[in-house]
Write a protein that holds these residues in place. Structure first.
Motif, mmCIF file in Angstrom:
data_model
loop_
_atom_site.group_PDB
_atom_site.id
_atom_site.type_symbol
_atom_site.label_atom_id
_atom_site.label_comp_id
_atom_site.label_asym_id
_atom_site.label_seq_id
_atom_site.Cartn_x
_atom_site.Cartn_y
_atom_site.Cartn_z
ATOM 1 N N ASP A 160 0.926 -1.228 0.034
ATOM 2 C CA ASP A 160 0.095 0.030 -0.139
ATOM 3 C C ASP A 160 0.960 1.179 0.128
ATOM 4 N N VAL A 161 0.231 2.400 -0.539
ATOM 5 C CA VAL A 161 0.849 3.446 -0.671
ATOM 6 C C VAL A 161 0.022 4.669 -0.218
ATOM 7 N N GLU A 162 0.193 5.511 0.667
ATOM 8 C CA GLU A 162 -0.741 6.415 1.259
ATOM 9 C C GLU A 162 -0.122 7.738 1.255
ATOM 10 N N ILE A 163 -0.822 8.790 1.152
ATOM 11 C CA ILE A 163 -0.582 10.354 1.402
ATOM 12 C C ILE A 163 -0.632 10.553 2.758
ATOM 13 N N HIS A 164 0.532 10.901 3.413
ATOM 14 C CA HIS A 164 0.288 11.444 4.798
ATOM 15 C C HIS A 164 0.912 12.671 4.827
ATOM 16 N N MET A 165 0.601 13.343 6.337
ATOM 17 C CA MET A 165 1.189 14.590 6.749
ATOM 18 C C MET A 165 1.658 14.348 8.283
ATOM 19 N N SER A 166 2.733 14.680 8.325
ATOM 20 C CA SER A 166 3.277 14.855 9.658
ATOM 21 C C SER A 166 3.184 16.401 10.144
ATOM 22 N N SER A 167 3.074 16.635 11.552
ATOM 23 C CA SER A 167 3.097 17.895 12.018
ATOM 24 C C SER A 167 3.410 17.687 13.395
ATOM 25 N N ASP A 168 3.746 18.829 14.145
ATOM 26 C CA ASP A 168 4.175 19.138 15.436
ATOM 27 C C ASP A 168 3.321 19.904 16.103
ATOM 28 N N GLU A 169 2.503 19.423 17.227
ATOM 29 C CA GLU A 169 1.591 20.199 17.863
ATOM 30 C C GLU A 169 2.010 20.016 19.397
ATOM 31 N N ASN A 170 2.203 21.408 20.132
ATOM 32 C CA ASN A 170 2.648 21.520 21.269
ATOM 33 C C ASN A 170 3.702 20.278 21.705
ATOM 34 N N GLY A 171 4.766 20.136 20.755
ATOM 35 C CA GLY A 171 5.900 19.344 21.269
ATOM 36 C C GLY A 171 5.596 17.632 21.073
ATOM 37 N N MET A 172 4.410 17.406 20.427
ATOM 38 C CA MET A 172 3.855 16.023 20.020
ATOM 39 C C MET A 172 3.825 16.016 18.631
ATOM 40 N N ALA A 173 4.798 14.845 17.903
ATOM 41 C CA ALA A 173 4.534 14.581 16.677
ATOM 42 C C ALA A 173 3.371 13.909 16.318
ATOM 43 N N HIS A 174 2.725 14.264 15.089
ATOM 44 C CA HIS A 174 1.389 13.733 14.631
ATOM 45 C C HIS A 174 1.608 13.213 13.241
ATOM 46 N N MET A 175 1.024 12.130 12.862
ATOM 47 C CA MET A 175 0.907 12.027 11.277
ATOM 48 C C MET A 175 -0.485 11.283 11.090
ATOM 49 N N HIS A 176 -1.044 11.774 9.876
ATOM 50 C CA HIS A 176 -2.332 11.352 9.517
ATOM 51 C C HIS A 176 -2.215 11.261 7.969
ATOM 52 N N ALA A 177 -3.099 10.257 7.719
ATOM 53 C CA ALA A 177 -3.323 10.136 6.076
ATOM 54 C C ALA A 177 -4.380 11.314 5.508
ATOM 55 N N MET A 178 -4.079 11.531 4.463
ATOM 56 C CA MET A 178 -4.818 12.458 3.707
ATOM 57 C C MET A 178 -5.479 11.904 2.543
ATOM 58 N N GLU A 179 -6.498 12.484 2.028
ATOM 59 C CA GLU A 179 -7.202 11.761 0.860
ATOM 60 C C GLU A 179 -6.556 12.468 -0.249
ATOM 61 N N GLN A 180 -6.202 13.536 -0.418
ATOM 62 C CA GLN A 180 -5.607 14.168 -1.472
ATOM 63 C C GLN A 180 -4.708 15.560 -1.312
ATOM 64 N N VAL A 181 -4.057 15.955 -2.310
ATOM 65 C CA VAL A 181 -3.049 17.216 -2.250
ATOM 66 C C VAL A 181 -3.594 17.779 -3.304
ATOM 67 N N ALA A 182 -3.886 19.101 -3.405
ATOM 68 C CA ALA A 182 -4.259 19.974 -4.497
ATOM 69 C C ALA A 182 -3.017 20.832 -4.703
ATOM 70 N N VAL A 183 -2.419 21.108 -6.106
ATOM 71 C CA VAL A 183 -1.369 21.962 -6.329
ATOM 72 C C VAL A 183 -1.907 22.726 -7.424
ATOM 73 N N GLU A 184 -2.211 24.082 -7.225
ATOM 74 C CA GLU A 184 -2.785 24.897 -8.230
ATOM 75 C C GLU A 184 -1.963 25.007 -9.468
ATOM 76 N N ALA A 185 -2.652 25.636 -10.523
ATOM 77 C CA ALA A 185 -1.792 25.939 -11.900
ATOM 78 C C ALA A 185 -0.582 26.808 -11.735
ATOM 79 N N GLY A 186 0.468 26.320 -12.062
ATOM 80 C CA GLY A 186 1.892 27.199 -11.943
ATOM 81 C C GLY A 186 2.380 27.248 -10.663
ATOM 82 N N GLU A 187 1.814 26.270 -9.838
ATOM 83 C CA GLU A 187 2.527 26.291 -8.438
ATOM 84 C C GLU A 187 3.370 25.137 -8.318
ATOM 85 N N ARG A 188 4.220 25.171 -7.046
ATOM 86 C CA ARG A 188 4.951 23.883 -6.829
ATOM 87 C C ARG A 188 4.489 23.332 -5.364
ATOM 88 N N PHE A 189 4.728 22.008 -5.042
ATOM 89 C CA PHE A 189 4.286 21.397 -3.720
ATOM 90 C C PHE A 189 5.240 20.618 -3.509
#
Length: 150
Positions: free
Chosen positions: A73-102
């Protein structure tokens, strides 16, 4: 003379196949991928994929998934840091606007590669098929790297 009779249908079939493949990826060609790396931890632990998407098209490109024959399996994920605690959660999609980089980068968005099906070593290539919301597919080669290389 006989050999030409057999070559012509094969050449035509090959050309038709190439046209179909190219036509099916026309929108996917509006998205360019660079610096695709797959960071693998030892053993059976998941890997993380990092890369940059550049939408050169006129419409928003929406990454909705990915797959690879090297992983279950391959999933889209996002890691974040909230109040010193690392979190990771799956995302359904990532949108990249025309002309933009992500950027898919450590401690941010990444692809999570789960269930390695085969042994992989640093320097090897892993084929990944990025899937977009408009049903387009974009094949990308990820280089296996050490987590220390990031």
């Amino acid at each position: 003379m006989v050999s030409h009779l057999f070559k012509t249908p094969r050449l035509l079939a090959g050309g038709m196949l190439l046209m179909l493949i190219t036509a099916g990826h026309a929108s996917g060609q509006d998205v360019q991928v660079s610096n695709a790396r797959l960071s693998l931890l030892p053993g059976e632990q998941p890997g993380a994929g990092y890369f940059q998407l550049h939408n050169t098209g006129d419409e928003t490109a929406v990454l909705v998934g990915a797959q690879s024959e090297a992983f279950e399996d391959v999933e889209i994920h996002m890691s974040s840091d909230e109040n010193g605690m690392a979190h990771m959660h799956a995302m359904e999609q990532v949108a990249v606007e025309a002309g933009e980089r992500f950027e898919f980068a450590p401690k941010g968005h990444h692809l999570m590669f789960i269930g390695r099906k085969q042994a992989l070593a640093e320097g090897e290539d892993v084929e990944v098929l990025l899937q977009f919301g408009d049903e387009q597919r974009l094949p990308v080669t990820f280089e296996v790297v050490s987590p220390a290389a990031l």
